[in-house]
Design a protein around this motif. Structure first.
Motif, PDB file in Angstrom:
ATOM      1  N   TYR A 639       0.805  -1.223   0.000  1.00 32.54           N
ATOM      2  CA  TYR A 639       0.000   0.000   0.000  1.00 32.54           C
ATOM      3  C   TYR A 639       0.838   1.274   0.000  1.00 32.54           C
ATOM      4  O   TYR A 639       0.360   2.337  -0.367  1.00 32.54           O
ATOM      5  CB  TYR A 639      -0.930   0.002   1.214  1.00 32.54           C
ATOM      6  CG  TYR A 639      -1.802  -1.216   1.239  1.00 32.54           C
ATOM      7  CD1 TYR A 639      -2.906  -1.330   0.390  1.00 32.54           C
ATOM      8  CD2 TYR A 639      -1.492  -2.292   2.067  1.00 32.54           C
ATOM      9  CE1 TYR A 639      -3.678  -2.468   0.381  1.00 32.54           C
ATOM     10  CE2 TYR A 639      -2.271  -3.437   2.057  1.00 32.54           C
ATOM     11  CZ  TYR A 639      -3.354  -3.524   1.213  1.00 32.54           C
ATOM     12  OH  TYR A 639      -4.113  -4.655   1.196  1.00 32.54           O
ATOM     13  N   GLY A 640       2.064   1.167   0.460  1.00 36.87           N
ATOM     14  CA  GLY A 640       2.903   2.356   0.538  1.00 36.87           C
ATOM     15  C   GLY A 640       4.100   2.089   1.417  1.00 36.87           C
ATOM     16  O   GLY A 640       4.344   0.960   1.860  1.00 36.87           O
ATOM     17  N   GLU A 641       4.850   3.141   1.671  1.00 36.06           N
ATOM     18  CA  GLU A 641       6.039   2.979   2.503  1.00 36.06           C
ATOM     19  C   GLU A 641       6.189   4.151   3.459  1.00 36.06           C
ATOM     20  O   GLU A 641       5.697   5.257   3.214  1.00 36.06           O
ATOM     21  CB  GLU A 641       7.287   2.827   1.641  1.00 36.06           C
ATOM     22  CG  GLU A 641       7.595   3.986   0.732  1.00 36.06           C
ATOM     23  CD  GLU A 641       8.809   3.700  -0.147  1.00 36.06           C
ATOM     24  OE1 GLU A 641       9.741   4.540  -0.155  1.00 36.06           O
ATOM     25  OE2 GLU A 641       8.832   2.653  -0.820  1.00 36.06           O
ATOM     26  N   SER A 642       6.855   3.878   4.558  1.00 34.19           N
ATOM     27  CA  SER A 642       7.122   4.908   5.549  1.00 34.19           C
ATOM     28  C   SER A 642       8.301   5.756   5.103  1.00 34.19           C
ATOM     29  O   SER A 642       8.994   5.435   4.135  1.00 34.19           O
ATOM     30  CB  SER A 642       7.447   4.262   6.899  1.00 34.19           C
ATOM     31  OG  SER A 642       8.722   3.625   6.831  1.00 34.19           O
ATOM     32  N   GLU A 643       8.532   6.829   5.822  1.00 36.22           N
ATOM     33  CA  GLU A 643       9.803   7.535   5.692  1.00 36.22           C
ATOM     34  C   GLU A 643      10.850   6.734   6.463  1.00 36.22           C
ATOM     35  O   GLU A 643      10.538   5.749   7.139  1.00 36.22           O
ATOM     36  CB  GLU A 643       9.682   8.956   6.255  1.00 36.22           C
ATOM     37  CG  GLU A 643       8.739   9.861   5.475  1.00 36.22           C
ATOM     38  CD  GLU A 643       9.198  10.104   4.045  1.00 36.22           C
ATOM     39  OE1 GLU A 643      10.428  10.247   3.824  1.00 36.22           O
ATOM     40  OE2 GLU A 643       8.335  10.129   3.150  1.00 36.22           O
ATOM     41  N   ALA A 644      12.120   7.136   6.370  1.00 31.69           N
ATOM     42  CA  ALA A 644      13.181   6.424   7.082  1.00 31.69           C
ATOM     43  C   ALA A 644      12.974   6.524   8.588  1.00 31.69           C
ATOM     44  O   ALA A 644      12.684   7.598   9.119  1.00 31.69           O
ATOM     45  CB  ALA A 644      14.543   6.991   6.693  1.00 31.69           C
ATOM     46  N   LEU A 645      13.084   5.386   9.276  1.00 32.66           N
ATOM     47  CA  LEU A 645      12.863   5.296  10.720  1.00 32.66           C
ATOM     48  C   LEU A 645      14.132   4.859  11.430  1.00 32.66           C
ATOM     49  O   LEU A 645      14.871   4.004  10.922  1.00 32.66           O
ATOM     50  CB  LEU A 645      11.758   4.276  11.022  1.00 32.66           C
ATOM     51  CG  LEU A 645      10.379   4.548  10.419  1.00 32.66           C
ATOM     52  CD1 LEU A 645       9.526   3.286  10.468  1.00 32.66           C
ATOM     53  CD2 LEU A 645       9.690   5.681  11.164  1.00 32.66           C
ATOM     54  N   THR A 646      14.369   5.418  12.604  1.00 25.13           N
ATOM     55  CA  THR A 646      15.485   4.977  13.438  1.00 25.13           C
ATOM     56  C   THR A 646      15.121   3.650  14.096  1.00 25.13           C
ATOM     57  O   THR A 646      14.009   3.476  14.590  1.00 25.13           O
ATOM     58  CB  THR A 646      15.794   6.022  14.523  1.00 25.13           C
ATOM     59  OG1 THR A 646      16.200   7.234  13.881  1.00 25.13           O
ATOM     60  CG2 THR A 646      16.907   5.553  15.442  1.00 25.13           C
ATOM     61  N   VAL A 647      16.073   2.714  14.105  1.00 25.50           N
ATOM     62  CA  VAL A 647      15.829   1.381  14.659  1.00 25.50           C
ATOM     63  C   VAL A 647      16.529   1.223  16.002  1.00 25.50           C
ATOM     64  O   VAL A 647      17.689   1.619  16.162  1.00 25.50           O
ATOM     65  CB  VAL A 647      16.333   0.282  13.701  1.00 25.50           C
ATOM     66  CG1 VAL A 647      15.886  -1.092  14.202  1.00 25.50           C
ATOM     67  CG2 VAL A 647      15.825   0.509  12.294  1.00 25.50           C
ATOM     68  N   LYS A 648      15.809   0.654  16.959  1.00 20.56           N
ATOM     69  CA  LYS A 648      16.409   0.229  18.220  1.00 20.56           C
ATOM     70  C   LYS A 648      16.237  -1.279  18.327  1.00 20.56           C
ATOM     71  O   LYS A 648      15.155  -1.805  18.028  1.00 20.56           O
ATOM     72  CB  LYS A 648      15.739   0.927  19.411  1.00 20.56           C
ATOM     73  CG  LYS A 648      16.080   2.402  19.520  1.00 20.56           C
ATOM     74  CD  LYS A 648      15.491   2.996  20.787  1.00 20.56           C
ATOM     75  CE  LYS A 648      15.874   4.476  20.917  1.00 20.56           C
ATOM     76  NZ  LYS A 648      15.279   5.101  22.123  1.00 20.56           N
ATOM     77  N   TYR A 649      17.288  -1.960  18.751  1.00 19.62           N
ATOM     78  CA  TYR A 649      17.250  -3.418  18.809  1.00 19.62           C
ATOM     79  C   TYR A 649      17.019  -3.879  20.241  1.00 19.62           C
ATOM     80  O   TYR A 649      17.570  -3.324  21.184  1.00 19.62           O
ATOM     81  CB  TYR A 649      18.541  -3.995  18.223  1.00 19.62           C
ATOM     82  CG  TYR A 649      18.625  -3.711  16.741  1.00 19.62           C
ATOM     83  CD1 TYR A 649      18.005  -4.548  15.827  1.00 19.62           C
ATOM     84  CD2 TYR A 649      19.247  -2.557  16.268  1.00 19.62           C
ATOM     85  CE1 TYR A 649      18.026  -4.260  14.463  1.00 19.62           C
ATOM     86  CE2 TYR A 649      19.276  -2.261  14.913  1.00 19.62           C
ATOM     87  CZ  TYR A 649      18.658  -3.116  14.019  1.00 19.62           C
ATOM     88  OH  TYR A 649      18.672  -2.822  12.676  1.00 19.62           O
ATOM     89  N   THR A 650      16.157  -4.902  20.397  1.00 19.06           N
ATOM     90  CA  THR A 650      15.722  -5.302  21.729  1.00 19.06           C
ATOM     91  C   THR A 650      15.381  -6.788  21.764  1.00 19.06           C
ATOM     92  O   THR A 650      15.027  -7.383  20.723  1.00 19.06           O
ATOM     93  CB  THR A 650      14.482  -4.485  22.149  1.00 19.06           C
ATOM     94  OG1 THR A 650      13.997  -4.966  23.396  1.00 19.06           O
ATOM     95  CG2 THR A 650      13.365  -4.593  21.124  1.00 19.06           C
ATOM     96  N   ASP A 651      15.459  -7.364  22.950  1.00 13.15           N
ATOM     97  CA  ASP A 651      15.018  -8.750  23.124  1.00 13.15           C
ATOM     98  C   ASP A 651      13.540  -8.815  23.493  1.00 13.15           C
ATOM     99  O   ASP A 651      13.014  -9.889  23.791  1.00 13.15           O
ATOM    100  CB  ASP A 651      15.868  -9.457  24.174  1.00 13.15           C
ATOM    101  CG  ASP A 651      15.774  -8.803  25.556  1.00 13.15           C
ATOM    102  OD1 ASP A 651      15.088  -7.762  25.675  1.00 13.15           O
ATOM    103  OD2 ASP A 651      16.380  -9.333  26.495  1.00 13.15           O
ATOM    104  N   LYS A 652      12.846  -7.671  23.461  1.00 19.07           N
ATOM    105  CA  LYS A 652      11.428  -7.612  23.838  1.00 19.07           C
ATOM    106  C   LYS A 652      10.497  -7.914  22.665  1.00 19.07           C
ATOM    107  O   LYS A 652       9.286  -8.028  22.842  1.00 19.07           O
ATOM    108  CB  LYS A 652      11.071  -6.242  24.421  1.00 19.07           C
ATOM    109  CG  LYS A 652      11.932  -5.822  25.612  1.00 19.07           C
ATOM    110  CD  LYS A 652      11.888  -6.811  26.744  1.00 19.07           C
ATOM    111  CE  LYS A 652      12.734  -6.355  27.923  1.00 19.07           C
ATOM    112  NZ  LYS A 652      12.887  -7.412  28.946  1.00 19.07           N
ATOM    113  N   VAL A 653      11.049  -7.984  21.452  1.00 19.81           N
ATOM    114  CA  VAL A 653      10.246  -8.418  20.300  1.00 19.81           C
ATOM    115  C   VAL A 653      10.852  -9.711  19.758  1.00 19.81           C
ATOM    116  O   VAL A 653      12.067  -9.909  19.819  1.00 19.81           O
ATOM    117  CB  VAL A 653      10.158  -7.349  19.188  1.00 19.81           C
ATOM    118  CG1 VAL A 653       9.435  -6.125  19.676  1.00 19.81           C
ATOM    119  CG2 VAL A 653      11.527  -6.980  18.646  1.00 19.81           C
TER     120      VAL A 653
END
Length: 703
Positions: A639-653
């Motif tokens: 359907y579309g795309e987001s703008e660029a997003l900052t990523v944080k890495y976690t063991d919670k997902v």
């Protein structure tokens, strides 16, 4: 001589989430300098979250819309209107002219009258109303239905708790929380499912945490580990889109092990034996199913343990948008109510059901009739209208020509925003009543600045049906929403119908039109009980606990509306043994809030300390993917795309899953969601969409 400071302390209600905390504003010379909660506050218990405590700078922000704005391109397309009002228009900026309120409403009504006469009332729609008072929400739907003769009125419940209303009404006759918040202290077991309670509803979370610490009696069911799991006895992380599966499994265990309350079932419900037979013959209801779901095998034991504890104790279930924003959201809510009906965990102190509502007055907006299929008091309207996603289709094919938007940023917080952008470009007229130039104002021909919650008198209904009569903390020359609507109705020849001079006039009409809930809720009583509030239905007394003797169905009985789970998405991929195939791209994305901001952040980003905490939307991704994805990514769907997003890495997902906030319009996160929605009530599938993740290289990010 120094000017003497005029200092007041004024009791009111918080403007943010559906918890509806009582607040006290400290005001000096008509300026809020502090907000706090008093120790005896019935909702707040003397505590506020950071939004309630610090998020008041928006009231006097330089970005507030102070004077109406008329878009120049609209006037060029409507030269007869431009000529008629040219003498009253003044330059504002490159896009807008400005004028007084009388002129703005005259221009708006001139255009609306033309559209109504040319295309009929059905060509008009009204969307919004959950961020303002009950008085304004009532006037909003009345203007749409009676003045414009259109059935098409909707509010932001469409993207949040409409499935809760649908599911609870189908089984118990009433779509609202059954108990007050303080019943948390009386319960023996709590299930929180699909709610990031500590960040979305922190003052309710305080109660849950306090009780869980003392009694170790909390189960948290979600697709990721939220902050609440630190206090949970059962940390139940489930696959995406498996709510109905898990809830039906709980029912299976309760029935199979005969843990249900036979007396309650026989005396207060109907259809149990048929429901029992369906559950026991459902191939997906036995928790042993999870023994074959890779990565989630532990659920085969954990789900029965939660079900047993829920059934044999006095229990409460809390849920949020992690339940409702799915293809089967309404049915998942019915599955929640089934558990309460089977075990007698409803209609008593310390046992019940609590949908955790989002907006400060989304319960009130629905009560007032801001829904296409309900008039005020949930009565049948003369004609049913279209729901918001259907309205977008109607705009695209030319059936809807005009939109009145009141406090709802639909081009930001609704799904499929690329489609919404195109739909709104097809309109002949769009008017927005707002505090700030939110994303939706880019589509507006007329923008009228209105009072905020801290500048007006009005009733708000929180997530536990509690009415709170808000009073202004500061004075403002801006109009209230209902005043704008009253002025427009008068100019469209409906002045006799809109005879309101004060907010109390509006409320007194509400009490007549919606007597089943509000007949006894006179202003003087709400003033007297300002700190405690009163819970509807309110006659001679109010009603803290619903369903004590009867359910609010036609025959007073609760009923079971069974729906079998259908494997799809993540669960189906795991069963097909290909979810964790490294050759296959794609992740399952869910979305939600962070503590510092509220929805589109229109108000919270005006407080620097809150904006600094979260000045952009952030994506949470699994730890093992850091090397593969990098620091910045774009999310992309069909359907579309987001703008660029900052990523944080976690063991919670978990593997192959993502979580993202949605507070900042610039992120365009909602572009990745399509029209998939709850099959009964069109609430968007925000809690699960398959996306591709595109790493953004340094040269792209900088370019």
């Amino acid at each position: 001589m120094t000017k003497e400071v005029e200092r007041e302390e004024i009791e009111s209600v918080c403007t943010y989430c559906g918890v509806g905390c009582d607040i006290t504003g400290v005001v000096e010379n008509n300026r809020i300098i502090k907000i706090y909660a008093q120790k005896d506050g019935v909702v707040s218990e003397g505590n506020l979250c950071i939004k309630g405590k610090y998020g008041y700078d928006f009231v006097e922000s330089k970005d507030r819309i102070r004077d109406p704005r008329i878009r120049k391109t609209f006037l060029e397309k409507n030269l007869h209107i431009k000529e008629a009002f040219a003498a009253k228009l003044s330059p504002f900026n490159s896009e807008f002219l400005t004028c007084d309120l009388d002129t703005a409403t005259s221009i708006a009504t001139m255009k609306l009258d033309e559209i109504k006469k040319k295309y009929g009332g059905d060509a008009f729609c009204a969307i919004g109303g959950a961020r303002t008072s009950c008085e304004s929400a009532y006037a909003f739907q009345k203007f749409c239905r009676e003045t414009m003769d259109s059935p098409h009125v909707d509010n932001c419940a469409r993207v949040c708790h409409s499935p809760s209303l649908k599911g609870m009404r189908a089984t118990m006759g009433e779509g609202a929380a059954t108990n007050p918040y303080n019943d948390i202290y009386e319960t023996e077991f709590m299930v929180v499912i699909g709610s990031n309670t500590m960040e979305a509803h922190p003052i309710i979370a305080n109660r849950i945490v306090n009780v869980a610490k003392q009694h170790n009696n909390l189960a948290v069911i979600d697709v990721r580990e939220t902050k609440l799991v630190k206090f949970a006895k059962h940390n139940c992380v489930i696959p995406f889109e498996s709510n109905l599966l898990v809830l039906n499994m709980m029912a299976y265990v309760i029935i199979d092990e005969e843990l249900y309350d036979r007396s309650f079932i026989d005396n207060r419900t109907k259809g149990f034996d048929t429901f029992k037979e369906k559950i026991l013959n459902d191939p997906y209801a036995n928790p042993d199913f999870f023994k074959n779901v890779e990565g989630y095998e532990y659920l085969a034991k954990m789900i029965p343990n939660i079900a047993r504890e829920y059934a044999v104790k006095k229990s409460m279930i809390f849920w949020g948008l992690g339940i409702t924003q799915h293809l089967d959201g309404s049915h998942a809510v019915m599955a929640i109510t089934h558990l309460a009906l089977m075990t007698g965990n409803v209609g008593k102190t310390g046992a019940g059901l609590m949908p955790l509502r989002g907006q400060n007055n989304v319960q009130g907006a629905c009560d007032m009739g801001c829904l296409p299929y309900f008039a005020p008091d949930y009565q049948q309207p003369k004609k049913e209208g279209l729901m918001t996603p259907q309205l977008m289709d109607a705009m695209l094919d030319g059936r809807i020509k005009a939109l009145l938007n009141m406090g709802e940023d639909i081009t930001h917080i609704h799904p499929n925003i690329n489609k919404i952008d195109k739909a709104m470009d097809m309109l002949e007229f769009c008017m927005v009543q707002e505090l700030f130039m939110t994303d939706v104002t880019k589509k507006a021909d007329i923008i009228i600045g209105v009072k905020s919650a801290y500048e007006k008198t009005g009733v708000y209904v929180n997530a536990m049906r509690r009415l709170h009569l808000s009073q202004p903390l500061v004075k403002s020359d801006l109009p209230d929403d209902w005043e704008v609507l009253t002025q427009m109705a008068d100019k469209l020849g409906d002045g006799e119908n809109f005879h309101f001079k004060t907010s109390e006039d509006v409320w007194n009409e509400v009490r007549e039109v919606a007597p089943r809930r509000f007949s006894g809720a006179a202003y003087f009583r709400l003033e007297r009980h300002r700190k405690r509030g009163m819970q509807w239905p309110i006659y001679h007394e109010d009603t803290p606990i619903l369903h004590l003797l009867d359910f609010r169905t036609d025959d007073g009985l609760g009923k079971y509306v069974y729906k079998q789970y259908e494997p799809r998405g993540m669960v189906q991929q795991i069963l097909d043994k290909n979810l964790f195939d490294e050759k296959l791209e794609g992740y399952y994305l869910t979305t939600g809030r962070t503590l510092a901001h509220y929805n589109n952040a229109a108000q919270t980003k005006q407080t620097e300390s809150l904006l600094k905490k979260h000045d952009e939307d952030v994506l949470l991704a699994p730890l093992e993917d850091e090397e593969k994805l990098g620091d910045r990514v774009i999310l992309k769907s069909e359907y579309g795309e987001s703008e660029a997003l900052t990523v944080k890495y976690t063991d919670k997902v978990k593997k192959k899953t993502l979580f993202c906030t949605f507070h900042h319009a610039a992120s365009r996160v909602n572009a990745v969601f399509g029209d998939e929605a709850d099959e009964l009530i069109y609430t968007a599938r925000f809690k699960s969409v398959k996306v591709d993740v595109i790493p953004v290289g340094d040269e792209i990010a900088c370019g």
